[in-house]
Motif scaffolding. Structure first.
Motif, PDB file in Angstrom:
ATOM      1  N   MET A   1       0.823  -1.195   0.000  1.00  0.00           N
ATOM      2  CA  MET A   1       0.000   0.000   0.000  1.00  0.00           C
ATOM      3  C   MET A   1       0.863   1.253   0.000  1.00  0.00           C
ATOM      4  SD  MET A   1      -3.058  -0.898   2.673  1.00  0.00           S
ATOM      5  CE  MET A   1      -3.669   0.784   2.552  1.00  0.00           C
ATOM      6  N   PRO A   2       0.359   2.345  -0.594  1.00  0.00           N
ATOM      7  CA  PRO A   2       1.101   3.601  -0.537  1.00  0.00           C
ATOM      8  C   PRO A   2       1.098   4.150   0.882  1.00  0.00           C
ATOM      9  CG  PRO A   2      -1.076   3.969  -1.454  1.00  0.00           C
ATOM     10  CD  PRO A   2      -0.909   2.478  -1.320  1.00  0.00           C
ATOM     11  N   SER A   3       1.919   5.156   1.109  1.00  0.00           N
ATOM     12  CA  SER A   3       1.971   5.811   2.410  1.00  0.00           C
ATOM     13  C   SER A   3       0.700   6.617   2.648  1.00  0.00           C
ATOM     14  CB  SER A   3       3.185   6.738   2.478  1.00  0.00           C
ATOM     15  OG  SER A   3       4.388   6.021   2.337  1.00  0.00           O
ATOM     16  N   ARG A   4       0.521   7.063   3.889  1.00  0.00           N
ATOM     17  CA  ARG A   4      -0.558   8.002   4.166  1.00  0.00           C
ATOM     18  C   ARG A   4      -0.287   9.290   3.398  1.00  0.00           C
ATOM     19  NH1 ARG A   4      -0.499   8.590  10.521  1.00  0.00           N
ATOM     20  NH2 ARG A   4       1.641   9.155   9.909  1.00  0.00           N
ATOM     21  N   ILE A   5      -1.337   9.986   3.022  1.00  0.00           N
ATOM     22  CA  ILE A   5      -1.176  11.209   2.239  1.00  0.00           C
ATOM     23  C   ILE A   5      -0.268  12.190   2.972  1.00  0.00           C
ATOM     24  CG2 ILE A   5      -2.403  13.225   1.320  1.00  0.00           C
ATOM     25  CD1 ILE A   5      -4.799  11.339   0.813  1.00  0.00           C
ATOM     26  N   GLU A   6      -0.447  12.298   4.286  1.00  0.00           N
ATOM     27  CA  GLU A   6       0.330  13.258   5.063  1.00  0.00           C
ATOM     28  C   GLU A   6       1.789  12.838   5.250  1.00  0.00           C
ATOM     29  OE1 GLU A   6      -2.147  10.745   7.984  1.00  0.00           O
ATOM     30  OE2 GLU A   6      -2.378  11.654   5.995  1.00  0.00           O
ATOM     31  N   ASP A   7       2.142  11.640   4.812  1.00  0.00           N
ATOM     32  CA  ASP A   7       3.520  11.177   4.957  1.00  0.00           C
ATOM     33  C   ASP A   7       4.393  11.511   3.751  1.00  0.00           C
ATOM     34  OD1 ASP A   7       3.067  10.204   7.453  1.00  0.00           O
ATOM     35  OD2 ASP A   7       2.835   8.112   6.857  1.00  0.00           O
TER      36      ASP A   7
END
Length: 596
Positions: free
Chosen positions: A1-7
């Motif tokens: 999965m991609p990172s959290r948007i805020e990361d």
């Protein structure tokens, strides 16, 4: 999965941008421009859709990261059991072609590193032909070619280019990824250290022109740098965000492509740039507007491509699973064909603001305004899709009418204050007619508030802009009542929604919900300050500053329940709101023609 948007952190070269995660992976990059197809699209899928990870072999999130001073040079550090390593990521302001430079720097001890490069052109769809040419990796697919130059030995493995190497204290290992058209000769890569020096000098000189000296200097400078990073340097256009299809609701369908230039953003952006000393950027943005909207004013578009192109067809990418399963993934934006009345007013007001602020006036600018006025005189009473680009039925949105009034008012003031030629008496009568119509049909006296549209039971955060454009003064009881009603009815966990998506039979015509929209909360801080509740305004502004990620970047929305960023990122509107609210709360001198 991609990172959290805020990361994600942002790097860019003023023509495109990349998102770098805390795990050292570049998960999003469109080449050669913001709106080109992505070659790294793991953000909207997984590593099979393209990414470039450069991190300690043991993996994991970084220990710390930061921008190097007031620049767009990103430093990411990992402290491992065997030592500390730093990766320096940046894109030098572009010369002839785009380059992504990554320098691995040994800080202490000895650290084993791993590189995994998965190139997938056409938004993660095309596997390129990869070969070694003179020691460099070269990948080709259709019109695109990418080369990677590094002293590290690379090897192929399951359609992935990988490398393992060690770095010790004091060592610096460069990687330079360069894009070029596949039919042209392969260019020489930039020299990494020289490019780093050049990038640092560029950003140091640029930020030195910032004239803001209020209480929130670091946050304002970071937002201005972000806005500059979202500027398409060849034309002066500013994209709304660097990404497409990041969801407004995780798992939902409110996923849009923001890699284009919205006319609506012009006034707010001009306020931010002119109010902080960036006349050159403001003038370039104005000239982009004039070129883009040239032609029949009745055919004005709400958004344009980076070069001013008008057609932005919307289509879906079925091979991408979407960010955390949020489907569909969209490219293009069908809202480009909507009728949104407020855009005529925004454009008129933006051009007037530039004139008031002292940008060199042009005959072309006034000629465009005259043409826009001719259209407004016959179209101001049409229903529209509103600034929020609803996909339900067109309605008589109050904000749209107020902005039509603001556009007419700007034309009247241009004649009265600058001596320009125009039928000012007719325009004064039109201005009064729109004002009377809005006050009679858009105001609910029983609830003491303006409504989202004529006859609506719902409210709209954009109603907070009624006094900022001069439609009514801040101390008018209808303004005070509207600010209080909007705060009361649209606040969700301390921050403001754009509107109630369930009101009036789902006015936007879309399923699902959305989180608080950050720009709207900045508007609320401005409004609270405007009606004299300054302490409350400052407290809200301080809380908003806390919503940025560790690098000071903001997306479109924020979910207070989960602490997650939502929507496309970084969002120009959010950073414009931050700059303008900081200016107002700091007591910075307002420009002529700026009402709030």
């Amino acid at each position: 999965m991609p990172s959290r948007i805020e990361d994600y952190g942002l790097i860019g070269d003023l023509q495109t941008a990349a998102l770098v995660g805390k795990d050292g992976s570049i998960d999003w990059l469109c080449l050669p421009s913001f709106d080109s197809a992505a070659c790294f699209a793991a953000l909207l899928g997984d590593e099979r859709n393209g990414r470039w990870q450069l991190a300690p072999a043991d993996g994991g999130s970084c220990t710390s990261r930061r921008y190097r001073g007031d620049s767009l040079v990103l430093e990411t550090e990992w402290e491992t059991p065997t030592g500390t390593v730093r990766v320096v990521d940046f894109m030098p302001p572009r010369g002839e072609r785009p380059d992504v430079v990554r320098i691995v720097e040994g800080v202490s001890g000895r650290v084993s590193m791993r590189l995994d490069l998965v190139l997938r052109f056409d938004y993660g769809h095309l596997v390129p032909w990869v070969r070694s040419v003179d020691g460099d990796l070269v990948a080709v697919a259709g019109p695109d070619a990418i080369s990677l130059a590094t002293p590290v030995q690379l090897h192929g493995e399951d359609h992935t280019t990988s490398a393992e190497f060690e770095v010790t204290a004091g060592e610096r290992v460069p990687f330079v990824l360069t894009h070029h058209a596949s039919h042209l000769p392969r260019p020489e890569p930039v020299e990494a250290e020289a490019a780093l020096k050049s990038a640092e000098e560029f950003w140091a000189e640029w930020i030195s022109r910032c004239s803001y000296d209020g209480d929130w200097g670091p946050a304002v400078r970071r937002s201005l740098i972000t806005l500059k990073a979202l500027t398409y340097r060849p034309t002066g256009g500013i994209v709304a965000a660097a990404t497409t299809s990041l969801p407004e609701e995780l798992g939902g369908s409110r996923n849009w492509d923001y890699r284009y230039c919205w006319v609506r953003d012009a006034t707010f952006t001009l306020q931010a740039l002119l109010g902080t000393g960036y006349l050159e950027e403001a003038e370039a943005w104005r000239e982009w507007l004039l070129r883009a909207v040239a032609g029949d004013p009745a055919d004005l578009r709400i958004m344009y491509a980076l070069d001013g192109s008008r057609r932005i067809p919307e289509y879906e990418l079925p091979w991408l699973p979407g960010y955390e399963g949020s489907l569909p993934v969209r490219v293009g934006n069908a809202a480009a064909g909507q009728f949104q009345l407020d855009v005529w007013g925004e454009l008129l007001e933006g051009l007037h603001l530039a004139r008031e602020a002292g940008l060199c006036p042009t005959e072309d600018a006034w000629a465009v305004q005259r043409e826009l006025m001719e259209f407004l005189e016959t179209a101001w009473d049409r229903p529209d899709a509103s600034l929020w680009e609803v996909r339900g039925a067109d309605r008589h949105f109050v904000h749209s009418k107020v902005l039509a009034w603001a556009g007419v008012n700007s034309a009247v003031e241009a004649v009265e204050r600058h001596g320009l030629d125009g039928p000012v008496e007719r325009w004064r009568e039109l201005r009064q007619r729109i004002h009377d119509d809005v006050c009679a049909r858009g105001y609910d006296a029983e609830r003491r508030t303006f409504t989202q549209f004529y006859g609506s039971e719902g409210l709209d955060a954009a109603l907070l802009l009624i006094p900022t454009v001069g439609f009514l003064p801040w101390d008018d009881e209808r303004v005070v009542g509207t600010v209080e009603a909007v705060q009361r009815e649209l606040t969700s966990d301390g921050f403001l929604l754009r509107y109630d998506t369930t009101a009036d039979g789902r006015v936007d015509g879309l399923p699902g919900e959305e989180a608080p929209f950050l720009l709207c909360s900045f508007w609320l801080a401005d409004a609270l300050n405007g009606i004299g509740r300054t302490a409350e305004a400052r407290e809200l502004f301080e809380r908003l500053l806390g919503l940025g990620n560790d690098l000071g970047l903001m997306s479109e929305e924020y979910d207070p329940r989960t602490g997650r960023h939502l929507g496309n990122t970084p969002q120009a509107f959010s950073h414009v709101g931050l700059v303008n609210t900081a200016r107002h709360l700091s007591g910075q001198v307002r420009m002529p023609g700026e009402h709030a």
